[in-house]
Scaffold this motif. Structure first.
Motif, short mmCIF file in Angstrom:
data_model
loop_
_atom_site.label_atom_id
_atom_site.label_comp_id
_atom_site.label_asym_id
_atom_site.label_seq_id
_atom_site.Cartn_x
_atom_site.Cartn_y
_atom_site.Cartn_z
N VAL A 1 0.85 -1.19 0.00
CA VAL A 1 0.00 0.00 0.00
C VAL A 1 0.89 1.24 0.00
O VAL A 1 1.71 1.43 0.89
N TYR A 2 0.70 2.10 -1.01
CA TYR A 2 1.50 3.33 -1.04
C TYR A 2 0.64 4.58 -0.93
O TYR A 2 1.16 5.69 -0.77
N ALA A 3 -0.71 4.42 -0.94
CA ALA A 3 -1.58 5.58 -0.75
C ALA A 3 -2.96 5.11 -0.30
O ALA A 3 -3.44 4.05 -0.72
N VAL A 4 -3.58 5.90 0.59
CA VAL A 4 -4.95 5.65 1.04
C VAL A 4 -5.72 6.96 0.89
O VAL A 4 -5.32 7.99 1.45
N ASP A 5 -6.80 6.91 0.15
CA ASP A 5 -7.61 8.11 -0.11
C ASP A 5 -6.76 9.26 -0.61
O ASP A 5 -6.96 10.43 -0.25
N GLY A 6 -5.77 8.96 -1.43
CA GLY A 6 -4.93 9.99 -2.01
C GLY A 6 -3.79 10.45 -1.14
O GLY A 6 -2.95 11.25 -1.58
N ARG A 7 -3.71 9.97 0.11
CA ARG A 7 -2.61 10.32 1.01
C ARG A 7 -1.49 9.30 0.87
O ARG A 7 -1.73 8.09 0.97
N GLU A 8 -0.28 9.76 0.66
CA GLU A 8 0.84 8.85 0.55
C GLU A 8 1.11 8.17 1.89
O GLU A 8 1.06 8.81 2.94
N ILE A 9 1.39 6.88 1.85
CA ILE A 9 1.60 6.08 3.05
C ILE A 9 3.03 5.57 3.07
O ILE A 9 3.45 4.87 2.15
N PRO B 1 -16.54 4.62 -0.16
CA PRO B 1 -15.57 3.51 -0.26
C PRO B 1 -14.15 3.99 0.01
O PRO B 1 -13.80 5.14 -0.24
N LEU B 2 -13.35 3.11 0.53
CA LEU B 2 -11.95 3.40 0.81
C LEU B 2 -11.14 3.18 -0.46
O LEU B 2 -11.23 2.12 -1.11
N LYS B 3 -10.33 4.17 -0.84
CA LYS B 3 -9.49 4.03 -2.02
C LYS B 3 -8.08 3.63 -1.61
O LYS B 3 -7.43 4.34 -0.83
N LEU B 4 -7.63 2.51 -2.13
CA LEU B 4 -6.27 2.03 -1.87
C LEU B 4 -5.49 2.03 -3.18
O LEU B 4 -5.96 1.51 -4.19
N ASP B 5 -4.31 2.61 -3.14
CA ASP B 5 -3.37 2.51 -4.25
C ASP B 5 -2.25 1.58 -3.80
O ASP B 5 -1.58 1.84 -2.78
N LEU C 1 -7.77 0.50 -6.07
CA LEU C 1 -8.93 -0.29 -5.66
C LEU C 1 -9.87 0.56 -4.83
O LEU C 1 -9.44 1.43 -4.06
N LEU C 2 -11.17 0.28 -4.94
CA LEU C 2 -12.18 0.89 -4.07
C LEU C 2 -12.78 -0.23 -3.21
O LEU C 2 -13.29 -1.23 -3.73
N ILE C 3 -12.71 -0.04 -1.90
CA ILE C 3 -13.13 -1.09 -0.96
C ILE C 3 -14.27 -0.55 -0.10
O ILE C 3 -14.15 0.50 0.53
N GLY C 4 -15.37 -1.30 -0.06
CA GLY C 4 -16.49 -0.93 0.80
C GLY C 4 -16.22 -1.36 2.22
O GLY C 4 -16.60 -2.45 2.65
N ALA C 5 -15.57 -0.49 2.99
CA ALA C 5 -15.15 -0.83 4.35
C ALA C 5 -16.35 -0.97 5.28
O ALA C 5 -17.40 -0.36 5.08
N GLN C 6 -16.17 -1.79 6.32
CA GLN C 6 -17.20 -2.01 7.33
C GLN C 6 -16.77 -1.36 8.64
O GLN C 6 -15.58 -1.19 8.91
N GLN C 7 -17.76 -1.02 9.46
CA GLN C 7 -17.47 -0.50 10.79
C GLN C 7 -17.25 -1.66 11.74
O GLN C 7 -17.92 -2.68 11.67
N GLN C 8 -16.28 -1.47 12.65
CA GLN C 8 -15.93 -2.54 13.59
C GLN C 8 -16.06 -2.02 15.01
O GLN C 8 -15.61 -0.93 15.34
N HIS C 9 -16.72 -2.81 15.85
CA HIS C 9 -16.78 -2.53 17.27
C HIS C 9 -16.76 -3.84 18.02
O HIS C 9 -17.69 -4.66 17.87
#
Length: 503
Positions: free
Chosen positions: A344-352, A370-374, A384-392
């Motif tokens: 993973v080198y970017a999430v939602d356009g932010r470099e990681i 959706p969460l965008k992963l590069d 990729l676009l990922i339909g993330a789920q909430q976790q508790h």
């Protein structure tokens, strides 16, 4: 801690066992640093000996200004930092083969907290209030300069508090007291901390309320575990047991972090203190206040920090970054096309660049999109676009269900009814009825039954268990030496636990 033990993280909520420690005062050292920055000795004016003594520099004015600014800052921040007094149940260190189970002991805890809203919202560490049955908040008293100004303990303003919500992953909890017009501190969430920046730690070390120590930011973003995304503000400001939940403030009075733990070999401050950054506090505070828990996104994939050794052994295209190491079959990430060993080198356009950035991006992601992963797959870039789920994780809240009425003293466990709320939070239950074990008691023998926190008891000697009241009655009817067989559900699997009924 053993003298031979390596340095380890110690939460700094104070237990009743007091040790009297020596508090180092760093004011003159910091003042000298400030003086060195503000005064150029080559341009300082030398005054006649008759006025200031031989060769004395007119640098004392800067020293006085710095001293005055510290006094003003202390007066500003102290009223918004409270002492927290907790009575209740909390996990103790388990021993034996099942040392991963929750073991509960009754105890008293002292910690600190920071008022973030004038209508009574107070943030502290989750470990301070874990298992609390009663929480009291002592507001700060007006500071004085002589023994005649000291307020007696009986005149302290002490308020009852309740837990709005807590988050174990970040070790943060939000309390509420019924009060108005309280002094509050602003979070410096948009003000980056800088290494070398002067900070004050305010709290109740060893129960000494309104104690202030000073130091500098040693590291603005310290990641202690490469496999964990949590980062901290590191400081050398002395922090001791009882400081947990207290404020780390900058010279403008903004909270740059919430003091949480220390690394120590001797049990006290050794200049290695760690605070949760204000940006993280702000995100968690907002969720806890609105929902009572943190809305954490989950794509059902495991991410790890890449090391040079890992990169060499796996033949990766780069020796740094974030690697996808596992995917839950048919989970959101798997369905979106993410693959094991993607980088993973970017999430939602932010470099990681590393795991802390990946974790922060997940916190900052909007829940409705959706969460965008590069990712880098070999030498190919894939988006990729990922339909993330909430976790508790409802299991994190089990210890908060413990009270004196939930103890089954003959089994040495705390239990609660499996109600509709818990059923909804545990959708994968094999059977809808039963009683949940929320913790073990360290004061009673639970080794015979072998029950653990999270176990769900469905039957006793083939008789269905519908409630805690029914289970108590069934246990009272057992004879000494009688065989007891419990059918339990543990981690999604049904199994039997058998033992002889003792005294």
């Amino acid at each position: 801690m053993n003298a031979t033990a390596s340095q380890s993280g110690v939460p700094v909520a104070m237990r009743w066992s007091l040790h009297f420690l020596t508090f180092g005062i760093l004011i003159f050292l910091a003042a000298g640093m400030c003086l060195a920055q503000q005064t150029n000795p080559s341009k300082a004016r030398v005054t006649p000996e008759s006025d200031h003594g031989p060769g004395e520099l007119l640098s004392s004015d800067a020293l006085r200004q710095f001293n005055s600014s510290l006094i003003a800052l202390a007066r500003k921040v102290s009223p918004a930092v409270v002492q927290i007094m907790v009575t209740g149940y909390a996990p103790a260190q388990a021993t034996g083969r099942n040392n991963n189970t929750a073991v509960i002991t009754r105890e008293h805890v002292l910690g600190s907290g920071v008022i973030l809203a004038s209508d009574g919202y107070i943030v502290t560490n989750a470990h301070v209030v874990e298992g609390a049955q009663r929480i009291q908040v002592a507001l700060a008293e007006r500071g004085g300069t002589s023994p005649f100004d000291i307020s007696p303990v009986g005149r302290r303003r002490v308020l009852e508090a309740r837990v709005v919500g807590s988050d174990k992953e970040t070790d943060l909890a939000l309390l509420k007291v019924d009060a108005q017009n309280l002094n509050a501190l602003p979070l410096g969430a948009t003000r980056p901390a800088y290494p070398g920046e002067v900070v004050l730690a305010v709290g109740s070390p060893e129960g000494l309320q309104n104690s202030i120590t000073m130091g500098v930011v040693s590291s603005a973003w310290r990641q202690l575990d490469s496999d964990q995304g949590m980062v901290y503000v590191q400081t050398d400001a002395p922090i001791n047991p009882g400081n947990s939940g207290g404020a780390l403030v900058d010279l403008d009075g903004y909270v740059v972090g919430l003091n949480t733990f220390i690394l120590t070999e001797g049990g006290g401050s050794e200049g290695l203190g760690f605070a949760i950054p204000a940006r993280i506090v702000q995100i968690v505070y907002a969720d806890l206040r609105k929902y009572g828990h943190v809305h954490r996104l989950q794509i059902q994939a495991n991410a790890q920090e890449i090391t040079p050794t890992m990169a060499e052994g796996l033949g990766l295209s780069q020796d740094w970054g974030v690697l996808i190491s596992d995917l839950v079959p048919a989970g959101p990430a798997d369905k979106a096309g993410l693959q094991v060993q993607d980088i993973v080198y970017a999430v939602d356009g932010r470099e990681i660049a590393g795991l802390p950035g990946f974790t922060a991006a997940m916190y900052l992601h909007s829940q409705d999109t959706p969460l965008k992963l590069d990712v880098l797959r070999g030498t190919q870039k894939v988006s990729l676009l990922i339909g993330a789920q909430q976790q508790h994780d409802v299991e994190d809240d089990f210890v908060n269900l413990v009270d004196g009425h939930s103890l089954l003293d003959r089994l040495g466990v705390y239990v609660v009814d499996l109600n509709d709320k818990l059923r909804a939070a545990l959708p994968d239950l094999r059977r809808p009825s039963g009683v949940i074990v929320v913790a073990q008691s360290s004061e009673l023998n639970s080794a015979i039954s072998g029950l653990r926190a999270g176990d769900i008891m469905h039957t006793l000697n083939q008789i269905p268990i519908d409630s805690v009241t029914q289970l108590r009655a069934m246990l009272r009817d057992l004879r000494l030496g009688q065989a007891v067989v419990l059918q339990i559900e543990r981690a999604g699997k049904l199994q039997y636990v058998a033992f002889e009924w003792g005294e």
